[in-house]
Design a protein around this motif. Sequence first.
Motif, short mmCIF file in Angstrom:
data_model
loop_
_atom_site.label_atom_id
_atom_site.label_comp_id
_atom_site.label_asym_id
_atom_site.label_seq_id
_atom_site.Cartn_x
_atom_site.Cartn_y
_atom_site.Cartn_z
N ARG A 166 33.53 110.45 130.24
CA ARG A 166 34.92 110.54 130.71
C ARG A 166 35.48 109.13 130.69
NH1 ARG A 166 37.51 114.63 133.55
NH2 ARG A 166 39.27 113.88 134.78
N ILE A 167 36.58 108.95 130.01
CA ILE A 167 37.13 107.62 129.79
C ILE A 167 38.61 107.62 130.15
CG2 ILE A 167 37.57 105.85 128.03
CD1 ILE A 167 35.23 107.26 126.46
N ARG A 168 39.06 106.62 130.89
CA ARG A 168 40.49 106.45 131.18
C ARG A 168 41.15 105.95 129.90
NH1 ARG A 168 43.39 108.53 134.70
NH2 ARG A 168 41.94 107.98 136.32
N VAL A 169 42.26 106.57 129.52
CA VAL A 169 42.94 106.22 128.28
C VAL A 169 43.98 105.15 128.55
CG1 VAL A 169 44.41 107.08 126.42
CG2 VAL A 169 42.60 108.52 127.33
N LEU A 170 43.92 104.07 127.82
CA LEU A 170 44.92 103.02 127.86
C LEU A 170 45.28 102.67 126.42
CD1 LEU A 170 43.35 100.57 130.46
CD2 LEU A 170 45.25 102.10 130.85
N MET A 171 46.55 102.51 126.16
CA MET A 171 46.97 102.01 124.86
C MET A 171 46.90 100.49 124.96
SD MET A 171 47.70 104.58 122.90
CE MET A 171 48.73 103.89 121.63
N ILE A 172 46.01 99.88 124.24
CA ILE A 172 45.79 98.44 124.36
C ILE A 172 46.59 97.71 123.29
CG2 ILE A 172 44.07 96.62 124.32
CD1 ILE A 172 42.07 98.70 125.33
N SER A 173 47.38 96.73 123.73
CA SER A 173 48.26 96.04 122.80
C SER A 173 47.65 94.73 122.31
CB SER A 173 49.61 95.77 123.44
OG SER A 173 49.44 94.91 124.54
N GLY A 221 48.39 108.13 131.48
CA GLY A 221 48.48 109.29 132.35
C GLY A 221 47.52 110.40 131.97
N CYS A 222 46.43 110.05 131.32
CA CYS A 222 45.47 111.08 130.93
C CYS A 222 44.07 110.49 130.85
CB CYS A 222 45.87 111.73 129.61
SG CYS A 222 46.16 110.57 128.29
N ASP A 223 43.10 111.36 130.81
CA ASP A 223 41.70 110.98 130.62
C ASP A 223 41.26 111.49 129.26
OD1 ASP A 223 41.49 109.88 133.18
OD2 ASP A 223 40.76 111.74 134.06
N LEU A 224 40.19 110.90 128.77
CA LEU A 224 39.63 111.33 127.49
C LEU A 224 38.18 111.71 127.73
CD1 LEU A 224 40.35 111.54 124.47
CD2 LEU A 224 39.33 109.28 124.19
N PRO A 253 45.35 115.83 130.90
CA PRO A 253 46.37 115.22 131.75
C PRO A 253 45.77 114.85 133.11
CG PRO A 253 46.72 117.59 131.60
CD PRO A 253 45.59 117.25 130.67
N SER A 254 46.13 113.66 133.64
CA SER A 254 45.58 113.25 134.93
C SER A 254 46.58 112.49 135.78
CB SER A 254 44.33 112.39 134.72
OG SER A 254 44.68 111.17 134.11
N GLY A 255 47.80 112.35 135.31
CA GLY A 255 48.77 111.60 136.09
C GLY A 255 50.16 111.73 135.53
N PRO A 256 51.12 111.08 136.20
CA PRO A 256 52.50 111.15 135.73
C PRO A 256 52.66 110.54 134.34
CG PRO A 256 52.28 109.65 137.62
CD PRO A 256 50.94 110.25 137.36
N GLY A 257 53.53 111.13 133.56
CA GLY A 257 53.81 110.61 132.23
C GLY A 257 52.78 110.99 131.18
N ALA A 258 51.89 111.92 131.51
CA ALA A 258 50.85 112.32 130.56
C ALA A 258 51.51 112.89 129.29
CB ALA A 258 49.93 113.36 131.17
N PRO A 259 51.00 112.51 128.11
CA PRO A 259 51.57 113.01 126.86
C PRO A 259 51.19 114.46 126.56
CG PRO A 259 49.72 111.59 126.39
CD PRO A 259 49.93 111.55 127.89
N VAL A 260 50.33 115.05 127.39
CA VAL A 260 49.94 116.46 127.23
C VAL A 260 50.07 117.16 128.58
CG1 VAL A 260 48.37 116.11 125.28
CG2 VAL A 260 47.50 115.90 127.59
#
Length: 137
Positions: free
Chosen positions: A14-21, A87-90, A103-110
């Motif tokens: 289970r991994i927290r999803v972050l878009m890394i810039s 806003g989601c987990d993977l 989905p796991s939080g506000p703003g989840a894309p799913v």
Amino acid sequence: GRPGGSAKAAQPARIRVLMISVVVMLAFALSAGVAAVVAGSFSATYTRNALNNGLPIFEAPELMRFLQERLGSGTEADIARPTVPAGCDLRLDLRSWEARLLPSGPGAPVSEARAFPIVPIGPAAQELLACDGLEPW
């Protein structure tokens, strides 16, 4: 070995999803106890270094396209905010080679779970990960 335990090829993570810039450095990932890194693709050099050090890395180009379409390409972040919370987990299911976005939080894309294919890694890479990298292997 890597802090946080070893990777088991058949065990879901289970991994927290972050878009890394910014480029995530291998040393940082290992010292921070990152369970796995998922990206659209990796260079051959990065792949070899990660596997040699026991860091599980997986390619999921469809997942990355989906996240970029909904969250942006990463250029929206700045030095004060280098990541964009998704806003989601993977959940990685390595038995079926799928990444499930939950989905796991506000703003989840799913709004509900959605599955994306993971590019399978070969037996030699799996063995390196099961041994926590080249040194113990």
